[in-house]
Design a protein around this motif. Structure first.
Motif, PDB file in Angstrom:
ATOM      1  N   GLY A  92      -6.040  -0.398   5.560  1.00 54.25           N
ATOM      2  CA  GLY A  92      -6.034  -1.352   6.650  1.00 54.25           C
ATOM      3  C   GLY A  92      -4.837  -2.276   6.641  1.00 54.25           C
ATOM      4  O   GLY A  92      -4.278  -2.604   7.694  1.00 54.25           O
ATOM      5  N   PHE A  93      -4.418  -2.725   5.460  1.00 54.39           N
ATOM      6  CA  PHE A  93      -3.277  -3.641   5.372  1.00 54.39           C
ATOM      7  C   PHE A  93      -2.025  -2.980   5.930  1.00 54.39           C
ATOM      8  O   PHE A  93      -1.268  -3.598   6.697  1.00 54.39           O
ATOM      9  N   ARG A 135      -3.149  -9.538  -3.414  1.00 56.65           N
ATOM     10  CA  ARG A 135      -3.467  -8.195  -3.914  1.00 56.65           C
ATOM     11  C   ARG A 135      -4.333  -8.267  -5.170  1.00 56.65           C
ATOM     12  O   ARG A 135      -5.248  -7.455  -5.355  1.00 56.65           O
ATOM     13  N   ARG A 136      -4.072  -9.229  -6.019  1.00 54.36           N
ATOM     14  CA  ARG A 136      -4.906  -9.396  -7.213  1.00 54.36           C
ATOM     15  C   ARG A 136      -6.345  -9.727  -6.818  1.00 54.36           C
ATOM     16  O   ARG A 136      -7.302  -9.210  -7.395  1.00 54.36           O
ATOM     17  N   ALA A 137      -6.485 -10.592  -5.835  1.00 54.34           N
ATOM     18  CA  ALA A 137      -7.822 -10.958  -5.377  1.00 54.34           C
ATOM     19  C   ALA A 137      -8.532  -9.766  -4.744  1.00 54.34           C
ATOM     20  O   ALA A 137      -9.741  -9.588  -4.913  1.00 54.34           O
ATOM     21  N   HIS A 182      -8.737  -2.317   1.216  1.00 54.22           N
ATOM     22  CA  HIS A 182      -7.937  -2.409   2.428  1.00 54.22           C
ATOM     23  C   HIS A 182      -6.987  -3.595   2.435  1.00 54.22           C
ATOM     24  O   HIS A 182      -6.301  -3.836   3.425  1.00 54.22           O
ATOM     25  N   ARG A 183      -6.935  -4.319   1.319  1.00 55.86           N
ATOM     26  CA  ARG A 183      -5.927  -5.372   1.161  1.00 55.86           C
ATOM     27  C   ARG A 183      -5.180  -5.208  -0.162  1.00 55.86           C
ATOM     28  O   ARG A 183      -4.526  -6.122  -0.625  1.00 55.86           O
ATOM     29  N   LEU A 184      -5.282  -4.018  -0.737  1.00 52.81           N
ATOM     30  CA  LEU A 184      -4.672  -3.733  -2.034  1.00 52.81           C
ATOM     31  C   LEU A 184      -3.598  -2.665  -1.890  1.00 52.81           C
ATOM     32  O   LEU A 184      -3.734  -1.750  -1.074  1.00 52.81           O
ATOM     33  N   HIS A 185      -2.544  -2.797  -2.689  1.00 56.60           N
ATOM     34  CA  HIS A 185      -1.483  -1.787  -2.707  1.00 56.60           C
ATOM     35  C   HIS A 185      -1.983  -0.589  -3.516  1.00 56.60           C
ATOM     36  O   HIS A 185      -1.950  -0.608  -4.744  1.00 56.60           O
ATOM     37  N   LEU A 186      -2.413   0.433  -2.864  1.00 55.67           N
ATOM     38  CA  LEU A 186      -2.991   1.605  -3.510  1.00 55.67           C
ATOM     39  C   LEU A 186      -1.890   2.635  -3.762  1.00 55.67           C
ATOM     40  O   LEU A 186      -1.857   3.708  -3.151  1.00 55.67           O
ATOM     41  N   TRP A 187      -0.973   2.307  -4.670  1.00 59.97           N
ATOM     42  CA  TRP A 187       0.154   3.203  -4.926  1.00 59.97           C
ATOM     43  C   TRP A 187      -0.361   4.598  -5.280  1.00 59.97           C
ATOM     44  O   TRP A 187      -1.256   4.762  -6.105  1.00 59.97           O
ATOM     45  N   ALA A 188       0.234   5.599  -4.657  1.00 63.05           N
ATOM     46  CA  ALA A 188      -0.169   6.984  -4.923  1.00 63.05           C
ATOM     47  C   ALA A 188       0.854   7.923  -4.328  1.00 63.05           C
ATOM     48  O   ALA A 188       1.383   7.686  -3.238  1.00 63.05           O
TER      49      ALA A 188
END
Length: 335
Positions: free
Chosen positions: A275-276, A299-301, A309-315
């Motif tokens: 979402g972000f 992002r930590r929170a 949906h507010r986190l950097h999901l590196w992949a």
């Protein structure tokens, strides 16, 4: 010149921000590979402690450094993006920094630590530092590798006097090592990038990006790499420090695709589309590390709250092949 003397041509890529742990590095080494530890984002004290923990573990390891970036973000653009993210911050109960923060990731102090107590390999990401810093690391006994994404970058690294190249394909997860953050990251097979760079430089090559199994490893070795770096495939390893929120997203069919975005940090990085990214991917300014610092607490929170949906999901593009298993099992399954 060979860069490694390992049983398996597999390297654990340095995943900054938590996923790479000493336990993960040790497991990969014990399985016959080699591992890099990330210095990125760590304070000098935390980096020194990491080095001490790794040395106490008794295995060889390398270190990855983030090359300092110029401060380029326009204050008005920063303020506008901060305002845009206000709703995201409110939802997670965090405050966003009012002013852009620039730093060099404690580059000088980290180089000093590695000169005083060298490791076999040091890799560089986000460009090339001053030649004198490369020489200092080499004089201390380390071989220095530069992360490159194009033949032109490889030629520049060769001219700078590094000992080898880490060729990163566009399919790699996390930050692109491109020297130019504004350069469009277009789809291209990593093996093709390796062949193009091998034609531009005779330096030994480690290759990574989009590795989803043994066939990809064979392709990269056949293209001219002497070893293959894996990151995404280790994110769900038992020894990894990947957050529970990130782990769950990697296994969630709802997160089906990856995209390259600079919305989280101001620098292009491949992540699971969420979402972000949908809300801010087209409006975010460039500017690293200023945007990294802007969104860091948010992002930590998100990770702590279980909000993917507010986190950097590196992949990377091979994320569907990441499994929950011991790191040694994952590494041995690649060859």
């Amino acid at each position: 010149m060979s860069l490694l003397a390992t049983d398996l041509p597999i390297i654990a890529a340095p995943m900054a921000g938590g996923p790479t742990t000493v336990a993960l590095a040790s497991a990969v080494t014990d399985a016959g590979g080699f591992a890099f530890l990330p210095a990125g984002y760590l304070t000098v004290a935390a980096f020194e402690a990491l080095l001490g923990e790794a040395r106490a573990a008794g295995r060889p390891f390398g270190v990855n450094l983030f090359v300092p970036q110029p401060g380029v973000i326009d204050p008005a653009a920063y303020a506008a993006y901060r305002d845009e993210l206000a709703g995201e911050a409110t939802a997670l109960g965090v405050d966003l920094p009012a002013q852009p923060r620039h730093d060099d990731d404690a580059w000088g102090e980290k180089v000093d630590l590695l000169v005083a107590d060298p490791v076999p390999l040091v890799s560089l990401t986000f460009g090339l530092p001053a030649a004198a810093d490369i020489r200092r690391l080499q004089a201390a006994g380390s071989r220095v590798l530069a992360t490159v994404t194009t033949p032109d970058e490889a030629r520049a690294a060769d001219e700078a006097g590094v000992d080898g190249l880490v060729v990163q394909g566009p399919a790699a997860g996390g930050h692109s090592g491109t020297f130019d953050p504004r350069r469009p990251i277009r789809d291209e097979a990593t093996a093709d990038v390796v062949r193009a760079i091998r034609s531009a430089s005779a330096l030994p090559v480690v290759a990574g990006g989009g590795v989803n199994g043994p066939a990809a490893v064979r392709d990269l070795l056949a293209a001219g790499a002497e070893a293959v770096a894996v990151g995404t495939l280790l994110l769900r390893a038992e020894e990894a420090g990947t957050s529970a929120t990130h782990r769950a997203a990697l296994a969630d069919p709802a997160f089906a695709t990856t995209v390259v975005t600079h919305a989280f940090t101001g620098r292009p990085a491949r992540a699971l589309r969420n979402g972000f990214i949908d809300r801010h991917g087209t409006t975010a300014p460039y500017g690293y590390p200023e945007l990294h610092h802007l969104t860091r607490d948010l992002r930590r929170a998100a990770a702590a709250a279980g909000d993917p949906h507010r986190l950097h999901l590196w992949a990377g593009t091979g994320h569907r092949s990441a499994v929950a298993a011991p790191a040694a099992e994952i590494v041995r399954g690649l060859v």
